[in-house]
Design a protein around this motif. Sequence first.
Motif, PDB file in Angstrom:
ATOM      1  N   ILE A 183       0.809  -1.229   0.000  1.00  0.00           N
ATOM      2  CA  ILE A 183       0.000   0.000   0.000  1.00  0.00           C
ATOM      3  C   ILE A 183       0.839   1.275   0.000  1.00  0.00           C
ATOM      4  O   ILE A 183       0.349   2.345   0.360  1.00  0.00           O
ATOM      5  N   TYR A 184       2.089   1.184  -0.413  1.00  0.00           N
ATOM      6  CA  TYR A 184       2.942   2.375  -0.368  1.00  0.00           C
ATOM      7  C   TYR A 184       3.402   2.807  -1.751  1.00  0.00           C
ATOM      8  O   TYR A 184       4.543   3.217  -1.948  1.00  0.00           O
ATOM      9  N   GLY A 185       2.494   2.765  -2.722  1.00  0.00           N
ATOM     10  CA  GLY A 185       2.821   3.200  -4.073  1.00  0.00           C
ATOM     11  C   GLY A 185       3.233   4.655  -4.135  1.00  0.00           C
ATOM     12  O   GLY A 185       4.050   5.043  -4.966  1.00  0.00           O
ATOM     13  N   PHE A 186       2.670   5.496  -3.247  1.00  0.00           N
ATOM     14  CA  PHE A 186       3.004   6.921  -3.263  1.00  0.00           C
ATOM     15  C   PHE A 186       4.462   7.171  -2.880  1.00  0.00           C
ATOM     16  O   PHE A 186       5.005   8.248  -3.128  1.00  0.00           O
ATOM     17  N   ARG A 187       5.109   6.190  -2.273  1.00  0.00           N
ATOM     18  CA  ARG A 187       6.526   6.297  -1.942  1.00  0.00           C
ATOM     19  C   ARG A 187       7.423   5.646  -2.999  1.00  0.00           C
ATOM     20  O   ARG A 187       8.634   5.597  -2.834  1.00  0.00           O
ATOM     21  N   GLY A 188       6.808   5.156  -4.034  1.00  0.00           N
ATOM     22  CA  GLY A 188       7.586   4.495  -5.073  1.00  0.00           C
ATOM     23  C   GLY A 188       7.684   2.998  -4.894  1.00  0.00           C
ATOM     24  O   GLY A 188       8.301   2.301  -5.703  1.00  0.00           O
ATOM     25  N   ALA A 189       7.077   2.483  -3.821  1.00  0.00           N
ATOM     26  CA  ALA A 189       7.095   1.040  -3.576  1.00  0.00           C
ATOM     27  C   ALA A 189       6.138   0.343  -4.547  1.00  0.00           C
ATOM     28  O   ALA A 189       5.148   0.920  -4.997  1.00  0.00           O
ATOM     29  N   THR A 190       6.439  -0.895  -4.839  1.00  0.00           N
ATOM     30  CA  THR A 190       5.603  -1.679  -5.750  1.00  0.00           C
ATOM     31  C   THR A 190       5.687  -3.151  -5.356  1.00  0.00           C
ATOM     32  O   THR A 190       6.754  -3.617  -4.937  1.00  0.00           O
ATOM     33  N   PRO A 191       4.578  -3.891  -5.477  1.00  0.00           N
ATOM     34  CA  PRO A 191       4.618  -5.329  -5.157  1.00  0.00           C
ATOM     35  C   PRO A 191       5.343  -6.153  -6.209  1.00  0.00           C
ATOM     36  O   PRO A 191       5.542  -7.358  -6.033  1.00  0.00           O
ATOM     37  N   LYS A 192       5.759  -5.507  -7.291  1.00  0.00           N
ATOM     38  CA  LYS A 192       6.393  -6.229  -8.403  1.00  0.00           C
ATOM     39  C   LYS A 192       7.609  -7.056  -7.975  1.00  0.00           C
ATOM     40  O   LYS A 192       7.719  -8.227  -8.358  1.00  0.00           O
ATOM     41  N   PRO A 193       8.562  -6.504  -7.178  1.00  0.00           N
ATOM     42  CA  PRO A 193       9.708  -7.332  -6.757  1.00  0.00           C
ATOM     43  C   PRO A 193       9.289  -8.576  -5.988  1.00  0.00           C
ATOM     44  O   PRO A 193       9.930  -9.627  -6.107  1.00  0.00           O
ATOM     45  N   PHE A 194       8.224  -8.470  -5.203  1.00  0.00           N
ATOM     46  CA  PHE A 194       7.752  -9.630  -4.443  1.00  0.00           C
ATOM     47  C   PHE A 194       7.061 -10.631  -5.364  1.00  0.00           C
ATOM     48  O   PHE A 194       7.294 -11.841  -5.273  1.00  0.00           O
ATOM     49  N   LEU A 195       6.225 -10.115  -6.272  1.00  0.00           N
ATOM     50  CA  LEU A 195       5.517 -10.992  -7.205  1.00  0.00           C
ATOM     51  C   LEU A 195       6.483 -11.713  -8.140  1.00  0.00           C
ATOM     52  O   LEU A 195       6.264 -12.868  -8.506  1.00  0.00           O
ATOM     53  N   GLU A 196       7.551 -11.023  -8.528  1.00  0.00           N
ATOM     54  CA  GLU A 196       8.503 -11.582  -9.493  1.00  0.00           C
ATOM     55  C   GLU A 196       9.781 -12.099  -8.840  1.00  0.00           C
ATOM     56  O   GLU A 196      10.781 -12.331  -9.536  1.00  0.00           O
ATOM     57  N   PHE A 197       9.752 -12.282  -7.543  1.00  0.00           N
ATOM     58  CA  PHE A 197      10.950 -12.722  -6.833  1.00  0.00           C
ATOM     59  C   PHE A 197      11.532 -14.027  -7.400  1.00  0.00           C
ATOM     60  O   PHE A 197      12.750 -14.145  -7.570  1.00  0.00           O
ATOM     61  N   PRO A 198      10.700 -15.032  -7.725  1.00  0.00           N
ATOM     62  CA  PRO A 198      11.247 -16.268  -8.304  1.00  0.00           C
ATOM     63  C   PRO A 198      11.965 -16.040  -9.628  1.00  0.00           C
ATOM     64  O   PRO A 198      12.843 -16.822 -10.001  1.00  0.00           O
ATOM     65  N   HIS A 199      11.588 -14.995 -10.340  1.00  0.00           N
ATOM     66  CA  HIS A 199      12.273 -14.680 -11.600  1.00  0.00           C
ATOM     67  C   HIS A 199      13.694 -14.182 -11.320  1.00  0.00           C
ATOM     68  O   HIS A 199      14.642 -14.518 -12.046  1.00  0.00           O
ATOM     69  N   HIS A 200      13.844 -13.383 -10.278  1.00  0.00           N
ATOM     70  CA  HIS A 200      15.163 -12.834  -9.929  1.00  0.00           C
ATOM     71  C   HIS A 200      16.024 -13.850  -9.189  1.00  0.00           C
ATOM     72  O   HIS A 200      17.250 -13.808  -9.283  1.00  0.00           O
ATOM     73  N   PHE A 201      15.379 -14.736  -8.450  1.00  0.00           N
ATOM     74  CA  PHE A 201      16.100 -15.766  -7.692  1.00  0.00           C
ATOM     75  C   PHE A 201      15.463 -17.128  -7.999  1.00  0.00           C
ATOM     76  O   PHE A 201      14.642 -17.626  -7.226  1.00  0.00           O
ATOM     77  N   PRO A 202      15.823 -17.716  -9.131  1.00  0.00           N
ATOM     78  CA  PRO A 202      15.187 -18.970  -9.577  1.00  0.00           C
ATOM     79  C   PRO A 202      15.324 -20.126  -8.598  1.00  0.00           C
ATOM     80  O   PRO A 202      14.535 -21.072  -8.642  1.00  0.00           O
ATOM     81  N   ASN A 203      16.309 -20.040  -7.715  1.00  0.00           N
ATOM     82  CA  ASN A 203      16.551 -21.136  -6.769  1.00  0.00           C
ATOM     83  C   ASN A 203      15.675 -21.041  -5.521  1.00  0.00           C
ATOM     84  O   ASN A 203      15.826 -21.811  -4.577  1.00  0.00           O
TER      85      ASN A 203
END
Length: 427
Positions: free
Chosen positions: A226-246
Amino acid sequence: MWSKEQKSIIESTHPIKQVIAGAGSGKTATMVGLLEEREKQKSIPPKNTLIVTFTKKATHEFKERCKKKGLSLEYHISTFHAFCYFALKHYDHSKDWSKYKLLSEYKKWEIIKEFLSPIQFEIGGIPFPILFKNNAKYFRELSLEKYVSFQTSFQLWKNQNYYFEFDDLIFDFLKFLDTEPANAVKNKWKTLIIDEFQDTDEVQLQIIKKMDFQSITVVGDDWQAIYGFRGATPKPFLEFPHHFPNVIQFFLSTNYRSKNSIIQSSLLPLKKNKEKITKQVKTFRKEKGVFLVKRIKDSKEDPIKIWKDWYNMDSSAVILTRSNYRKREWIENGVPPLQVMTIHSAKGLEFATVLLDLVFGWSEDLEDIDEAEERRILYVGLSRAKDNLVLLIPDLTKPNRLADRMSEDFSIRNRLRNRTLRWARLW
C-alpha cells in the motif's frame, strides 16, 4: 508451539526462501523462531546477519522480541534506509558522511520554493506535493528540460550543504556497491532477512542482488502492498522467483487474529485484483464475530451516533480512514484523537473493534488512481479487526466514485440479505 507451516520455514536450510505471509499469520514470531533455530544449530553467525524492517517502530519491536528470547545482540536490525546510511558512513570514504544530515520536509519545500521562483508563473497554482507526485509527473509534463535543470541544481545544493533525503541514501548506496571498498560490506553481511518485502522498490531489489548474500529470506504479503506513493511496488515480491530462480516459496496462511466473519469480508475487495499471489486463508479462531455494514446519510449526526454506540460497548474501538483530511473531520466532530487513525498508520496493528470509513476521503483522481492498490488499502484496514468490524458506506452511491465502487462488494451482499440495506451477520 509452531504450526506445520511455521515449522517448515524455521527448520528449512534452503538458502533462498520467500515467505508469503497473510494478515495475522504470525510472521514476526516465525522470523524470530528462525533465528532461534539458526543460533541453536550455529549455522549462520549473528554478526553476519542483516535484518531489515520497514519502519523504526517495527525495528524496535523486532529487537524487543529478540531480547525477550535471549537471542544474540550482534544482529544488525534496521530499516533499509538506516542500513544504507550506516554502510555509507562506515565504508564509503569518498564523502564525509558524518557531516550529512536528513533534510526536513519544511526545509525541503522552502529550498524548492527558491529554486522554482524563476518559473513560478509557468507552474501556476499547482501545490509542490502534487507537482512532484508520481516521480514529478506534472513537473516533467510542464517542461522536462526545466525539471532536469531543477534536479541538477537541487542535488548540487544538497551536496554543498551536507543534506540528504531518504531516496538519496538508496541511490548512493547502489552506486557505492560498484566500487572496490564495497567488498568489505559484501564480506561483512552474508545473510539477509527482510520483512514487508512487498513494500520495497526496484532499486532496493537491485541492492539485494548486488550485495551477493549467501542466504536470503524475504517475508511479505502482496495483498498488503500500500505504499505506491513512496515508489514502492509489489512487483519485486511478485517476481521474486524470476530474480532468484533457486527460491523455495513458503506460505503462512492461518489467520490467528480475526474471527471468520471478518476474514471472509476483508477478502472481498481483493477479488477484482488480477496481479496477486493466490493463497487460501485459514481461520484459527472459532468464536462468533460481528461484521456489520452501515449506510451513512449526508449528515454528521448519523456517523457520530454510530461511533458513540460502539464506543459505549468497547472503549478501545478505533475509526480507520483513508486520508488525514477525513481523520481531522472525525476528530473535529468529537472522536478522541487517539482513537482515529489512517489505514496506513494502522498497518501492522490490530484492534478488537474497528469502524472503517469508506464514505469519504478516498482517492478520486481518475487519471492517476491505482484501483488495485486502493483495494489493497481497504483490505489492510478491514483486516485490522479482531472481533468486531463495522464498515461505513455511503447511503447514495455514485458509480464514478472509487469508494462507491468498492462498497458495492458489500452492498450487493446486503441486498441479498436485507431490503433495508443494513445488516449484521453473526458467526
